[in-house]
Design a protein around this motif. Sequence first.
Motif, PDB file in Angstrom:
ATOM      1  N   ARG A 141      38.728  45.263  38.810  1.00 18.63           N
ATOM      2  CA  ARG A 141      39.675  46.175  39.643  1.00 18.63           C
ATOM      3  C   ARG A 141      39.146  46.479  41.153  1.00 18.63           C
ATOM      4  NH1 ARG A 141      40.358  49.208  34.883  1.00 18.63           N
ATOM      5  NH2 ARG A 141      38.943  50.483  35.724  1.00 18.63           N
ATOM      6  N   LEU A 142      38.162  46.625  41.203  1.00 15.57           N
ATOM      7  CA  LEU A 142      37.229  46.914  42.834  1.00 15.57           C
ATOM      8  C   LEU A 142      37.439  45.753  43.306  1.00 15.57           C
ATOM      9  CD1 LEU A 142      35.995  49.004  44.667  1.00 15.57           C
ATOM     10  CD2 LEU A 142      33.819  48.087  43.493  1.00 15.57           C
ATOM     11  N   LEU A 143      36.936  44.690  42.887  1.00 19.01           N
ATOM     12  CA  LEU A 143      37.121  43.391  43.566  1.00 19.01           C
ATOM     13  C   LEU A 143      38.307  43.113  43.980  1.00 19.01           C
ATOM     14  CD1 LEU A 143      34.535  41.019  41.655  1.00 19.01           C
ATOM     15  CD2 LEU A 143      34.019  42.222  43.770  1.00 19.01           C
ATOM     16  N   ALA A 144      39.335  43.067  43.015  1.00 18.41           N
ATOM     17  CA  ALA A 144      40.685  42.821  43.679  1.00 18.41           C
ATOM     18  C   ALA A 144      41.171  43.817  44.586  1.00 18.41           C
ATOM     19  CB  ALA A 144      41.714  42.768  42.172  1.00 18.41           C
ATOM     20  N   GLU A 145      40.934  45.038  44.487  1.00 22.21           N
ATOM     21  CA  GLU A 145      41.377  45.838  45.787  1.00 22.21           C
ATOM     22  C   GLU A 145      40.693  45.550  47.016  1.00 22.21           C
ATOM     23  OE1 GLU A 145      41.322  50.704  46.633  1.00 22.21           O
ATOM     24  OE2 GLU A 145      40.978  49.907  44.656  1.00 22.21           O
TER      25      GLU A 145
END
Length: 625
Positions: A540-544
């Motif tokens: 999720r962090l990489l996508a955000e």
Amino acid sequence: MPRRVLTGYLAVQAALGVAVFAAPAGAALWWGLIGVLSVAAVGWGIRRHRPPRRHPWLLLAGGAAALAIGDVCYELSIRAVGAVGETLAGLADVAYLATFGLLAAGVLSLTRTTVALRDRSGMLDTLVLVLVTGLITWTLVVAPLLADVDLPAPEKALRVVHSIGGVLVVVVMLRLAAVAWRDPTVIALTVGATGMLVSDVCYAVAELGAGWQAGGPAELGWYAFYLSWGVAALHPNMARLATPVDPRPQDIAAMRIGLVTLTCLTVPVLLAIQAFLGGPADLSDGLVAAAAAGLTTLLAVTRVADSVAGHRDAVHRERSLRAAGTRLLSATTTVEVADALRWSVARLLPPKTRHELLFAIYRPAVESGADRVDVEAWAGWQPQVVIGHRLPVDAARRRSRVVPTRLLHPELASRLGPAPATLVATLAAPAPSAGSGTALLVTATDGVLTASQDAIEVLAAQAALALHRMAATEESARRDRDRYLNLVAGSTGDAVMIVGSDGRIRYASPPCGQLLGVEPQILADWHDVLHPDDQPQLARLLAEAGERDDGSAVGAQWALRRPDGSHVLLEVRCRDLRQVQGVRGLVLTMSDLADQRRRDSELVRRRLDRSAPGQNRRSLRHRFR
């Protein structure tokens, strides 16, 4: 000094010219002195101006000397009797023949690639046309007239040689004058050659009529020849006229091939005309000889035309490869390499050739670790198709292969269209871990691809070198960056990790192993580093971070599980730097919150210890616990 020499030369030549016409009895002496003075002027000019190529001027000097010897022998033969006269007349004929040979060789040597004339192909075509015209005129006009004149055969041949030699010299000099019409040396040489030709024509006409009379105005042409060629040698531009330069690349036009064909067919046509004019007895043999000569000429010219076309195509391919090599050498991204390939393939194929181009990206069906292909590195290679099978190229023998399109894999044949043949040329991948089956596919007719296979194969090899060069440069930059980051980040508690678009770890600082409890391996998948329960929050962090166009950081706090079962509380910040040269990935900065709190508590304790006397330091410590 040169001006005084030129003035003295003109004065002496003027005096000798007056003597020729005022005292014709001593013509042998006067013509001999005029010739010697002209030859001496050429020799002085060679010694004074030192031309880079001396042999053209030496040949011209030899021609002038031979003409002077011929004139002296001719004048003496007129006044001699018996065998002496015949011997002198024979020597005069030999000298005249040598004159035209030396002069023709000299002026043709001046037409080599020099400052004045950089391309003598047009001049040679003009000479061929002049000679063919002269042959036709001689066969159909002059020869029938000479048949009625009572002259020995050697003298008739001598008239032919004089005519051809004079025309050859004049045409060459006129060609030089047309190119360098402001050059005094060229103008003087042209005037001298024209004067000699005019006097020879007047002499030939007089011999066919009432006979030649010495001391007439027709001899002014020969006098102009001696005078003008000496002046040309004395001028400083005589050295420039023989200065060699590098030849320019030439393209043989179709008009020149047609001109050569017409000139070569002249002799068969004349044979056919003579066969018709000779009578029924000579008709059959003459027509057979003319037909055989004509067909042989046409076949030879066709062969020459094919060779010229092949040479032109080879030169075009060589120039296109040179231009493609320049573009590939300056390419800094894989997109620029793809653009260079598309542009170069269109130029390497013959003009107006319908073709299709396709990039086949090899990606194995099972992608893991070293078998994964960096899709973003190939995003600019369009049109493309991703395949999961090897391409039909025998890399052990060569880098390309021409195969029928119908024999290719269906997913390739459907994209290539109805072309009968396909050229498959292997390409190196931009990353060391990419598959070796990545290739360039070009479709066209079988004959076109076979003729261009070597050139396209060389182009593919140049593209492979460009890709390897960029990969090596990027790898070297990555090592320098990792070394720098290790020195900077190794002395702090923060851990830095760079994750590429394909999920592979491109860099991990030394503190990463201490925080995560496992040492991340370069080019390993980040899924192999984290516990399965912790992977969703990193995803999720990489996508955000990837959704932010401004490259700003995204923060979060994680409680990660280590392989030994312990937990660590981390503060994580992520920035998308995939467009930055030298990074090309998502940058994760991780710090241990427990260590940070311990450092903060230690800082507070030190401040309390340094507080002012009289305060209850113990109670203050309990307050900040």
